[in-house]
Design a protein around this motif. Sequence first.
Motif, short mmCIF file in Angstrom:
data_model
loop_
_atom_site.label_atom_id
_atom_site.label_comp_id
_atom_site.label_asym_id
_atom_site.label_seq_id
_atom_site.Cartn_x
_atom_site.Cartn_y
_atom_site.Cartn_z
N ALA A 198 -13.80 -1.55 -6.07
CA ALA A 198 -14.06 -2.03 -6.84
C ALA A 198 -13.36 -2.89 -6.93
O ALA A 198 -12.63 -4.62 -7.01
N ARG A 199 -11.89 -2.61 -8.31
CA ARG A 199 -10.71 -3.03 -8.55
C ARG A 199 -9.51 -3.30 -6.90
O ARG A 199 -8.80 -3.94 -7.57
N GLY A 203 -8.24 -7.59 -5.86
CA GLY A 203 -6.99 -7.50 -6.34
C GLY A 203 -5.81 -7.33 -7.03
O GLY A 203 -4.36 -7.40 -7.47
N GLU A 204 -6.40 -5.51 -7.94
CA GLU A 204 -5.37 -5.41 -8.54
C GLU A 204 -3.63 -4.57 -7.93
O GLU A 204 -4.41 -3.46 -7.20
N SER A 205 -3.04 -5.07 -7.99
CA SER A 205 -1.96 -4.28 -7.39
C SER A 205 -0.43 -4.70 -8.62
O SER A 205 -0.41 -5.49 -9.08
N PHE A 266 -3.13 -0.55 0.40
CA PHE A 266 -2.63 -1.05 -0.94
C PHE A 266 -1.86 -0.40 -1.93
O PHE A 266 -1.79 1.33 -1.30
N GLU A 267 -1.27 -1.09 -2.38
CA GLU A 267 -0.20 -0.33 -3.55
C GLU A 267 -0.95 0.16 -4.38
O GLU A 267 -1.57 -0.12 -4.79
N TYR A 268 -0.35 1.11 -4.89
CA TYR A 268 -0.66 1.66 -6.49
C TYR A 268 0.22 2.75 -7.24
O TYR A 268 1.36 2.61 -6.92
#
Length: 329
Positions: A198-199, A203-205, A266-268
């Motif tokens: 969901a995050r 768009g959380e990045s 995605f980036e984390y």
Amino acid sequence: MEKLSEYFNNCKVLVTGGTGLIGRQVVDILVDCGAYVTVTSLDNLNLNPNAVYKKMDLTKIENCLDLTSDIDYVFHLAGIKGSIEVTKSMPASFFVPLLLMNTNILEASRLNNVKRLVYTSSIGAFPSAEVFREEDDNSAPPMDMFPGWAKRMAELQIKAYKIQYKKNNFYVTRPCNVYGPGDNFDPKNAMVIPSLMARISAGESPLSIWGDGSAVRDFAFSRDLAIGILQTLIHGTGNFDFLNLASGKGVTIKELVDTMSEVIGFEYEFDTSKSSGFPKRVMDISNAKKIIGYNHTTTLKEGILETWNWFQKNKKEYLERKNYFSDEG
């Protein structure tokens, strides 16, 4: 599937929580096997056109008596899932409904002489440990305080039925961390995998991950667990009070996030100032393999891909589901 079809064809089956993560898989398999399936849930969802859906509150005994009347088999999967934060801050929202619905559906099934029943408990009903086995001492308090005790009470109720009423065809399973299509993706109270998805979708990045990624968990795909639950109703739990259903494989949170990143992209980053939680939680599934022929076949990568693809098409489904943690209660 052939063996399941032989067993369930033309049988009348009730699936509580049949719109949930595991329940919808159980319903689909039963329908494919030729069973007459009734689903009860408080969600505003009708998922399989060949099943009958009834929106009924299981905390009312009269509803449970009505639902279990003239039913051959019951799969009691209805429950409440939520994040660790919600579990700690709103314990009554777990504890009270779970106690009521479990007590009522089990008692109604007994009174209506249901032939066989499977109740899904939880890994959270175990005392704290790193590897969970059915034969280990189960007398210490459960890891998940309030929901864990509610699950334990239902297990004890079934044990009492076996002693007094010889209900030896009422069985218990304890699943691990389950994920898959139909999971709860509400960012306010979702579990690990759907919460991260969901995050990512929002768009959380970079995506911030609590802890250092070293914590080990056992993630099982919902369809594999559904088959295991069906197998349990047929074969029982042997000499054990319950059977573990899981993948049986430990995966670090870093391995989980790496796999998700490979599939989704995605980036984390890890936030080591936050707790990683329990160091390790893995289930031993050797007894389930021997007793019911259980086998978890879906790889983590396959399960993540199918779950993500489903979520992309059904992002708002969680809004149609009963929210036990809303301000309205």
